[in-house]
Design a protein around this motif. Structure first.
Motif, PDB file in Angstrom:
ATOM      1  N   VAL A 122       0.847  -1.193   0.000  1.00  0.00           N
ATOM      2  CA  VAL A 122       0.000   0.000   0.000  1.00  0.00           C
ATOM      3  C   VAL A 122       0.884   1.245   0.000  1.00  0.00           C
ATOM      4  O   VAL A 122       1.865   1.326   0.743  1.00  0.00           O
ATOM      5  N   TRP A 123       0.549   2.207  -0.862  1.00  0.00           N
ATOM      6  CA  TRP A 123       1.200   3.513  -0.818  1.00  0.00           C
ATOM      7  C   TRP A 123       0.201   4.570  -1.263  1.00  0.00           C
ATOM      8  O   TRP A 123      -0.912   4.242  -1.693  1.00  0.00           O
ATOM      9  N   HIS A 124       0.573   5.837  -1.156  1.00  0.00           N
ATOM     10  CA  HIS A 124      -0.365   6.920  -1.424  1.00  0.00           C
ATOM     11  C   HIS A 124       0.263   7.990  -2.328  1.00  0.00           C
ATOM     12  O   HIS A 124       0.440   9.138  -1.917  1.00  0.00           O
ATOM     13  N   PRO A 125       0.584   7.637  -3.560  1.00  0.00           N
ATOM     14  CA  PRO A 125       1.282   8.590  -4.440  1.00  0.00           C
ATOM     15  C   PRO A 125       0.443   9.804  -4.839  1.00  0.00           C
ATOM     16  O   PRO A 125       0.982  10.888  -5.059  1.00  0.00           O
ATOM     17  N   LYS A 126      -0.867   9.629  -4.926  1.00  0.00           N
ATOM     18  CA  LYS A 126      -1.711  10.714  -5.446  1.00  0.00           C
ATOM     19  C   LYS A 126      -1.837  11.894  -4.494  1.00  0.00           C
ATOM     20  O   LYS A 126      -2.254  12.974  -4.899  1.00  0.00           O
ATOM     21  N   THR A 127      -1.500  11.665  -3.225  1.00  0.00           N
ATOM     22  CA  THR A 127      -1.632  12.745  -2.239  1.00  0.00           C
ATOM     23  C   THR A 127      -0.277  13.249  -1.747  1.00  0.00           C
ATOM     24  O   THR A 127      -0.227  14.080  -0.850  1.00  0.00           O
ATOM     25  N   GLU A 128       0.805  12.751  -2.340  1.00  0.00           N
ATOM     26  CA  GLU A 128       2.144  13.076  -1.843  1.00  0.00           C
ATOM     27  C   GLU A 128       2.857  14.069  -2.756  1.00  0.00           C
ATOM     28  O   GLU A 128       3.125  13.766  -3.921  1.00  0.00           O
TER      29      GLU A 128
END
Length: 462
Positions: free
Chosen positions: A178-184
């Protein structure tokens, strides 16, 4: 039914969207009385030029229908093929109207900015004479299918990243993180995540001969020119993003790396599984992702960003928040379509839920046999059948693989069943030509990250 003076016929409308005006069906009806030649050319990177010849009515009473047709036709070409320069030959009034629309202050400002970001040159529409019209210059490119050696396959998604270690076509290790590229906003976050995935896969093999990447976005070479994954990264840090995959590969060693759009890799996985070409892959998830490989298993070098291409001509259709346009694919073939149709089916979704959670609520209702949920997925199936008629005007499709989280579970089965039923009844020739299906077991075994691993051709001394 009638729209802008054009009579068209649709037997099976989406139950929850009776105002839907399928562009492909209307386009065919419009063409019956059109006699005035019009030629459209699009130029994209490396001097590639696509030329399409069509016809308009060219009469005062059909002026609005002519513009609606040409504007939507150009819009579809732009998002399927891509380009920074459009030539219009055959009608100056239409060309000049398009010129006004395609400016940074016009109604197609998003399209202009997007294409300028992709190709890094000013966007323009040219009203030209036959003598000024450029000649077609097309070329397809072989993609993937290389399985020898020790390879890393990386699939960069918006909510998770997948990586596989593949030795001579066999997956020896695979993981999903799991990662969160769209908010970083920090490009270092993205870089660190990519390198970590590469290193993990590399540790499972005796060496690394090549790296293949499947990623959302538009690419020139290995550079993500525009990608939702890097949405929050400031424009002044774009150069770091453009080199991110090449830099990450150098952390592993001097190995070849190839990056491709995730839609094209989906189509490649399908072609590898089916062992044939003329394959379109459509993933219905956060948005609509489409890829295509031709009869020879090659990609056309097109954008295939059909999430922004028109499918519905209804002038009060739901607008896409990003592009601000209405009637475009992402609102018909994604979780947004489910969310849009839910209240029409009588299902109220908690506004505090994320889009993915809202989709899951409807899918859970479907698993319990809720007839309201079934009507939602049946309506999407109707969208798909009528839109396939449109897509097949621009692509030579013999196999269409539909996948993604919207297609999972019983809801996906209803979408497919409804689509096939409408194709058989309304478009029998299309039903005979195109096989619409979920990924078969072999295609599932190939998988996105394994297909990505097959992208680079290894060096001779590897």
């Amino acid at each position: 039914m009638q729209y802008l003076g054009v009579e068209y016929s649709v037997k099976h409308m989406p139950e929850l969207d009776p105002d839907f005006i399928p562009f492909g069906v209307w386009l065919e009806a419009y063409a019956r009385g059109a006699e005035k030649p019009l030629t459209i050319a699009l130029e994209r990177d490396q001097g590639k030029i696509s030329v399409r010849e069509t016809k308009i009515h060219g009469t005062p009473e059909m002026a609005e229908a002519d513009y609606r047709y040409v504007e939507r036709y150009v819009k579809f070409l732009l998002w399927s093929i891509g380009g920074f320069r459009i030539w219009i030959c055959g009608d100056s009034a239409l060309a000049q109207r398009l010129q006004r629309a395609y400016t940074l202050s016009g109604e197609r400002a998003f399209d202009v900015q997007f294409m300028q970001d992709v190709y890094e040159v000013p966007f323009e529409v040219i009203d030209c004479t036959p003598e000024q019209l450029p000649q077609a210059n097309e070329s397809s490119v072989a993609i993937g299918g290389h399985m020898e050696g020790c390879r890393i396959g990386f699939d960069a998604g918006g909510s998770d990243r997948k990586v596989s270690a593949v030795i001579d076509g066999k997956t020896v290790y695979s993981e999903e993180v799991v990662w969160h590229p769209k908010t970083e906003p920090d490009p270092q976050y993205h870089f660190n995540g990519i390198v970590e995935a590469f290193r993990t896969a590399a540790s499972k093999m005796p060496r690394v001969d090549g790296i293949g990447v499947s990623s959302a976005g538009v690419f020139i070479g290995n550079s993500p020119m525009v990608s939702a994954l890097f949405l929050k990264v400031p424009r002044e840090k774009r150069e770091l993003v453009k080199t991110i995959y090449d830099r990450a590969a150098r952390e592993i060693g001097d190995v070849p790396i190839v990056v491709a759009n995730d839609g094209d890799v989906t189509a490649l996985a399908g072609a590898m599984g089916l062992e044939c070409g003329s394959v379109m892959g459509m993933a219905m998830g956060t948005s609509e992702a489409v890829g295509y490989v031709d009869a020879e298993g090659k990609v056309l070098g097109w954008l295939n960003e059909l999430a922004f291409a028109p499918v519905d001509l209804f002038e009060d259709a739901m607008a896409d928040e990003w592009s601000t346009d209405i009637g475009v694919g992402c609102k018909y073939f994604s979780q947004d379509a489910v969310i849009k149709l839910a209240p029409r089916a009588g299902i109220e979704l908690d506004s505090a839920l994320t889009p993915a959670e809202k989709l899951k609520v409807v899918q859970n209702l479907m698993e319990k046999g809720d007839s309201r949920a079934r009507r939602i997925f049946a309506s999407i199936g109707a969208y798909l059948a009528h839109t396939l008629k449109l897509y097949c005007r621009f692509y030579d499709v013999h196999h269409m693989i539909v996948l993604g989280r919207v297609m999972s579970g019983l809801g996906g089965s209803v979408i497919l069943e409804t689509c096939l039923s409408i194709l058989n009844e309304e478009y029998p020739e299309l039903a005979q030509k195109v096989r619409v299906m979920l990924p078969d077991e072999k295609t599932r075994r190939v998988g996105q990250s394994v297909a990505a691993a097959s992208l680079p051709e290894l060096r001779k001394n590897a």
